[in-house]
Enzyme design. Structure first.
Site, PDB file in Angstrom:
ATOM      1  N   HIS A 138       1.570  -4.604   4.537  1.00  0.00           N
ATOM      2  CA  HIS A 138       0.279  -5.303   4.475  1.00  0.00           C
ATOM      3  C   HIS A 138      -0.273  -5.296   3.049  1.00  0.00           C
ATOM      4  CE1 HIS A 138      -3.728  -6.506   6.123  1.00  0.00           C
ATOM      5  NE2 HIS A 138      -4.159  -5.848   5.048  1.00  0.00           N
ATOM      6  N   GLU A 139      -0.311  -4.115   2.445  1.00  0.00           N
ATOM      7  CA  GLU A 139      -0.879  -4.012   1.097  1.00  0.00           C
ATOM      8  C   GLU A 139       0.019  -4.679   0.058  1.00  0.00           C
ATOM      9  OE1 GLU A 139      -3.843  -3.163   0.662  1.00  0.00           O
ATOM     10  OE2 GLU A 139      -4.212  -2.354   2.659  1.00  0.00           O
ATOM     11  N   HIS A 161      -0.951  -8.252  -0.178  1.00  0.00           N
ATOM     12  CA  HIS A 161      -2.094  -8.455  -1.076  1.00  0.00           C
ATOM     13  C   HIS A 161      -1.660  -8.373  -2.537  1.00  0.00           C
ATOM     14  CE1 HIS A 161      -4.995  -8.519   2.107  1.00  0.00           C
ATOM     15  NE2 HIS A 161      -4.894  -7.239   2.412  1.00  0.00           N
TER      16      HIS A 161
END
Length: 449
Positions: free
Chosen positions: A31-32, A35
């Protein structure tokens, strides 16, 4: 006290913790990274990429000036972009921002164009969905798919072994009834329900180009092909490969007989005879009320013990192409999203129990249960959880990615950023909502049956 008796509980608890940390760490890292990498592609500089919170255990700074770190509390992670006041990108650090030139402001989250900020924020949940699709695709490619013809693969270990059905037989019909298409769920269900409740049936098969009739086990025996975590079956020690041969002293030969006994129990404890590797053991199970999704939408509540059945044999599979595997993976991910949204809606309306919402303890318990059943089940669980976390982050709650996207949508329409004071108030409100949901889930973990 015999300390050795505590060892199984300790091992189970350790497995639960390790499995939960591994699953969460993989999902958070993906997920990170979504980003981070999309932000980098969009010209936004990441100052810190952290897996975990709290004291830093290990860190290194790469050639781009990003600090990669592993922190002591493995319950999440974050990417802090240049100019962020905090890890949630909830606001800008005014002291830092005012000291930057126009060119330097472009490399911050708050000074970047709207498209760059939107893409960077949306990438986290999208990478979660991509992880799920990747895992499901890999599973289909490795396991293959069942072809148009039902071919007998590996025969299951069953109490009744005196039959002539063989691996490689193509099943055409059973007890004089033609086998329906596997794509017609209603016809398949009617076919299975109409079979005699006996341990041995007559199979019409194609073998070496000839059609012959041979004896075989019940097409859908009371065989345990999977055990759901947090279920009565899991708590009682039922395992994959067990065969339930009796309920309350009554012999059974078909999975439908077991299903009827459980659904008609009204929650009363059932005395089961369980065949395991040639030995029959007595086991007591108390069914639980379960809210289940319906194919046509909605839910219904039924008594369940938490096991899955299957054919008397493993169907032979054929290699799946990448396109087929990808299509199946996307469909599975979509089904998880649809089911999650439907479940949440029905909980809000009161149609199903709010106990369906699990907190960290419940998720950890499921992690441990799936890990205990093998790496394949655990990896599939990571795919399911990744989709759920990606969806949760898209909810329009300030602090979450979805809340940021709502602010960006407002900016796109109004042609100006939301009022900073209002944004901070909404962020605080969003944080309260998240804490409340976590508390509610934790309460469910502790007090729901």
């Amino acid at each position: 006290m015999d300390l050795s008796s505590l060892l199984p509980s300790f091992q189970s608890g350790a497995l639960t913790i390790v499995a939960f940390v591994v699953a969460l760490s993989v999902i958070v890292a993906i997920h990170e990274y979504g980003h981070y990498i999309v932000g980098r592609w969009s010209g936004i500089h990441a100052e810190v990429f952290s897996l975990g919170f709290g004291p830093v255990l290990f860190s290194r700074v790469d050639k781009r000036g990003t600090k990669w770190q592993l922190a002591a509390i493995p319950l999440g992670g974050y990417v802090r972009f240049k100019g962020d006041a905090n890890a949630a990108s909830a606001g800008a650090d005014d002291d830092v921002m005012t000291a930057l030139s126009d060119e330097e402001l472009r490399s911050t989250m708050h000074g970047a164009p709207l498209w760059a900020r939107t893409a960077t924020v949306a990438a986290g949940p999208l990478f979660n969905f991509a992880l799920s699709i990747f895992i499901f695709t890999a599973v289909v490619l490795s396991q293959g798919v069942v072809g148009d013809k039902l071919i007998v693969g590996a025969l299951r270990d069953l109490p009744t072994s005196d039959y002539a059905l063989q691996q490689g037989d193509i099943v055409l019909g059973i007890n004089g009834v033609e086998l329906p298409s596997g794509e017609d769920a209603n016809a398949s269900r009617a076919f299975q329900d109409g079979l005699p409740k006996t341990s041995v049936l007559d199979y019409l098969v194609e073998r070496d180009g000839d059609e012959i009739t041979v004896t075989g086990p019940h097409f859908y025996p009371p065989y345990v092909s999977q055990v759901a975590p947090q279920s009565a079956a899991f708590a009682s020690g039922l395992k994959e490969g067990d065969v339930i041969t009796g309920v309350n002293g009554q012999a059974i030969h078909a999975f439908s007989e077991l299903k009827s006994a459980v659904e008609g129990s009204d929650g009363a404890t059932l005395a089961l005879d369980v065949w395991r590797a040639g030995t029959v053991n007595a086991m007591d199970l108390t069914p639980k009320r379960v809210d289940e999704p319906l194919p046509e939408g909605g839910f219904h509540t039924q008594w369940r013990i938490g096991i899955g059945g299957g054919f008397a044999f493993e169907p032979a599979t054929e290699a799946a192409g990448l396109g087929t595997a990808l299509s199946v993976a996307v469909a599975r991910t979509g089904d998880i999203i649809e089911g999650s949204i439907s479940g949440l809606y029905h909980m809000i309306t009161g149609a199903i129990s709010s106990c369906n919402l699990s907190g960290p303890i419940g998720i950890a318990q499921v992690s441990g249960a799936m890990a205990s059943q093998g790496s394949a089940d655990f990896i599939r669980f990571i795919a399911v959880l990744s989709t759920a976390i990606g969806l949760l982050n898209l909810f329009p709650i300030p602090v979450l990615d979805g809340g940021h996207l709502v602010f960006y949508a407002y900016e796109a329409v109004a042609r100006r950023k939301p009022n900073e004071k209002v944004t901070r108030v909404l962020m605080t409100l969003g944080l309260l909502i998240i804490v409340s949901l976590m508390t509610f889930g934790l309460t469910n973990d502790l007090f729901c049956p």
